[in-house]
Design a protein around this motif. Structure first.
Motif, PDB file in Angstrom:
ATOM      1  N   GLY A 143       4.263  -8.953   2.082  1.00 55.94           N
ATOM      2  CA  GLY A 143       3.178  -8.779   1.136  1.00 55.94           C
ATOM      3  C   GLY A 143       3.345  -7.523   0.315  1.00 55.94           C
ATOM      4  N   ARG A 144       2.352  -7.275  -0.505  1.00 52.65           N
ATOM      5  CA  ARG A 144       2.330  -6.082  -1.343  1.00 52.65           C
ATOM      6  C   ARG A 144       1.679  -4.941  -0.572  1.00 52.65           C
ATOM      7  NH1 ARG A 144      -1.972  -4.571  -4.412  1.00 52.65           N
ATOM      8  NH2 ARG A 144      -2.830  -6.679  -4.306  1.00 52.65           N
ATOM      9  N   SER A 145       2.290  -3.766  -0.624  1.00 55.38           N
ATOM     10  CA  SER A 145       1.729  -2.584   0.024  1.00 55.38           C
ATOM     11  C   SER A 145       0.681  -1.980  -0.901  1.00 55.38           C
ATOM     12  CB  SER A 145       2.825  -1.561   0.328  1.00 55.38           C
ATOM     13  OG  SER A 145       2.272  -0.373   0.857  1.00 55.38           O
ATOM     14  N   ARG A 146      -0.569  -1.961  -0.458  1.00 55.40           N
ATOM     15  CA  ARG A 146      -1.646  -1.445  -1.300  1.00 55.40           C
ATOM     16  C   ARG A 146      -1.515   0.065  -1.445  1.00 55.40           C
ATOM     17  NH1 ARG A 146      -7.315  -0.531  -1.418  1.00 55.40           N
ATOM     18  NH2 ARG A 146      -7.676  -0.730   0.803  1.00 55.40           N
ATOM     19  N   ALA A 147      -1.527   0.531  -2.667  1.00 61.36           N
ATOM     20  CA  ALA A 147      -1.296   1.948  -2.960  1.00 61.36           C
ATOM     21  C   ALA A 147      -2.284   2.834  -2.225  1.00 61.36           C
ATOM     22  CB  ALA A 147      -1.411   2.192  -4.467  1.00 61.36           C
ATOM     23  N   GLY A 148      -1.767   3.883  -1.593  1.00 61.05           N
ATOM     24  CA  GLY A 148      -2.601   4.843  -0.885  1.00 61.05           C
ATOM     25  C   GLY A 148      -3.000   4.426   0.503  1.00 61.05           C
ATOM     26  N   GLU A 149      -2.761   3.158   0.855  1.00 59.72           N
ATOM     27  CA  GLU A 149      -3.199   2.630   2.141  1.00 59.72           C
ATOM     28  C   GLU A 149      -2.045   2.180   3.027  1.00 59.72           C
ATOM     29  OE1 GLU A 149      -6.152   2.514   3.584  1.00 59.72           O
ATOM     30  OE2 GLU A 149      -7.000   3.599   1.908  1.00 59.72           O
ATOM     31  N   GLY A 150      -1.028   1.569   2.416  1.00 56.32           N
ATOM     32  CA  GLY A 150       0.051   0.995   3.222  1.00 56.32           C
ATOM     33  C   GLY A 150      -0.353  -0.292   3.893  1.00 56.32           C
ATOM     34  N   SER A 151      -1.501  -0.865   3.507  1.00 58.66           N
ATOM     35  CA  SER A 151      -1.901  -2.167   4.051  1.00 58.66           C
ATOM     36  C   SER A 151      -1.180  -3.258   3.271  1.00 58.66           C
ATOM     37  CB  SER A 151      -3.413  -2.355   3.962  1.00 58.66           C
ATOM     38  OG  SER A 151      -3.879  -2.252   2.629  1.00 58.66           O
ATOM     39  N   LEU A 152      -0.804  -4.339   3.960  1.00 60.73           N
ATOM     40  CA  LEU A 152      -0.015  -5.416   3.375  1.00 60.73           C
ATOM     41  C   LEU A 152      -0.941  -6.544   2.970  1.00 60.73           C
ATOM     42  CD1 LEU A 152       2.885  -5.153   5.921  1.00 60.73           C
ATOM     43  CD2 LEU A 152       2.909  -4.402   3.537  1.00 60.73           C
ATOM     44  N   VAL A 153      -0.993  -6.842   1.681  1.00 66.81           N
ATOM     45  CA  VAL A 153      -1.976  -7.764   1.128  1.00 66.81           C
ATOM     46  C   VAL A 153      -1.302  -8.688   0.118  1.00 66.81           C
ATOM     47  CG1 VAL A 153      -3.894  -6.134   1.443  1.00 66.81           C
ATOM     48  CG2 VAL A 153      -2.605  -6.133  -0.706  1.00 66.81           C
ATOM     49  N   GLY A 154      -2.094  -9.601  -0.432  1.00 72.33           N
ATOM     50  CA  GLY A 154      -1.618 -10.449  -1.504  1.00 72.33           C
ATOM     51  C   GLY A 154      -1.177 -11.822  -1.034  1.00 72.33           C
ATOM     52  N   PRO A 155      -0.762 -12.683  -1.970  1.00 72.38           N
ATOM     53  CA  PRO A 155      -0.418 -14.077  -1.644  1.00 72.38           C
ATOM     54  C   PRO A 155       0.678 -14.223  -0.591  1.00 72.38           C
ATOM     55  CG  PRO A 155      -0.638 -13.776  -4.021  1.00 72.38           C
ATOM     56  CD  PRO A 155      -0.707 -12.411  -3.416  1.00 72.38           C
ATOM     57  N   LEU A 156       1.690 -13.374  -0.638  1.00 73.19           N
ATOM     58  CA  LEU A 156       2.768 -13.477   0.346  1.00 73.19           C
ATOM     59  C   LEU A 156       2.254 -13.198   1.748  1.00 73.19           C
ATOM     60  CD1 LEU A 156       5.725 -13.922   0.991  1.00 73.19           C
ATOM     61  CD2 LEU A 156       6.164 -11.518   0.427  1.00 73.19           C
TER      62      LEU A 156
END
Length: 261
Positions: A143-156
């Motif tokens: 997934g996409r790494s959310r800026a400032g958080e490092g959480s993995l999000v998004g369609p993938l």
């Protein structure tokens, strides 16, 4: 009370008031005013409070505006207790989905003692803690790494989760409200949590007491969507957390067991 726990509680008391005096903190914590002043100085050096004449005020950085690195020191001792309590609920041999967040990083630290485990992580920080740990089969959800958080999000990330099944989802949360349920500040994070809830046989939600009574931007699920909620014992103290007792009562009324750590 350990020094770390006392600093955590001092920070909560300051954050929960427009201004709190050294005398008030001394009475509330049962320590000398000199000790309170040293603790406030230590918190100020970390940028968590601002000292004023006779007391302190909060820096007023909102949780939703502060990135992972800024939030990581907040209530660190409390989060470590929560992490240990959650990890103890995970059975060896389980397939675990571990959410992103500053509290779940502490869960990751304690999961190594529950090996063997297969752990899929939704944060880069948790991945670092679990990499190369004996008995841990680590899966990093794409997934996409959310800026400032490092959480993995998004369609993938969502597609990956939909293809897997877990015994336990350890879910962090931005807010839990007696009427509005579980919620998050980010739409992306909320969507990932909803996918995790759908793919797990059991969900353990974990959050410190500051999240109780909070209604964040995006609803994740109703109260009864989780199987257990782990929070800290101070959540029952109305002086420290005015919304805590009411929210805990609502959770128990919804049939959610509450574990205080």
């Amino acid at each position: 009370m350990s020094v770390a726990d006392r600093l955590d509680l001092t920070l909560r008391l300051v954050q929960g008031s427009d201004r709190v005096s050294v005398t008030e903190l001394s009475q509330r914590l049962g320590v000398s005013e000199m000790t309170v002043r040293r603790d406030l100085d230590a918190l100020e050096r970390k940028g968590l409070v601002r000292r004023v004449h006779g007391g302190a005020v909060a820096t007023r950085t909102r949780a939703e505006d502060a990135g992972f690195s800024a939030r990581e020191p907040w209530q660190a001792a409390t989060k470590d207790r929560l992490g240990a309590a959650v990890a103890a609920m995970v059975e060896p041999g389980s397939r675990v989905l571990l959410d992103a967040g500053t509290t779940t990083v502490h869960v990751a630290e304690h999961l190594a003692a529950r090996a063997p485990l297969t752990v899929a992580v939704l944060s880069l920080q948790a991945a670092v803690r679990l990499a190369d740990r004996p008995g841990i089969e680590l899966l990093v959800v794409g997934g996409r790494s959310r800026a400032g958080e490092g959480s993995l999000v998004g369609p993938l990330a969502l597609r990956t989760l939909e293809s897997l099944a877990f015994d336990c989802f350890v879910m962090s949360i931005g807010g839990v409200h007696g009427e509005h349920g579980w919620s998050e500040f980010s739409l992306d994070d909320a969507a990932v949590k909803q996918a995790g809830l759908a793919q797990a046989a059991r969900t353990v939600a974990v959050a410190d007491g500051t999240k109780l009574g909070v209604r964040a931007f995006s609803q994740v699920a109703p109260l009864d969507a989780v199987d257990t909620f782990v929070t800290d014992f101070a959540a029952e103290d109305a002086e420290t957390h005015p919304n805590g007792p009411h929210t805990l009562k609502a959770l128990r009324g919804a049939g959610v067991p509450v574990v205080l750590a």
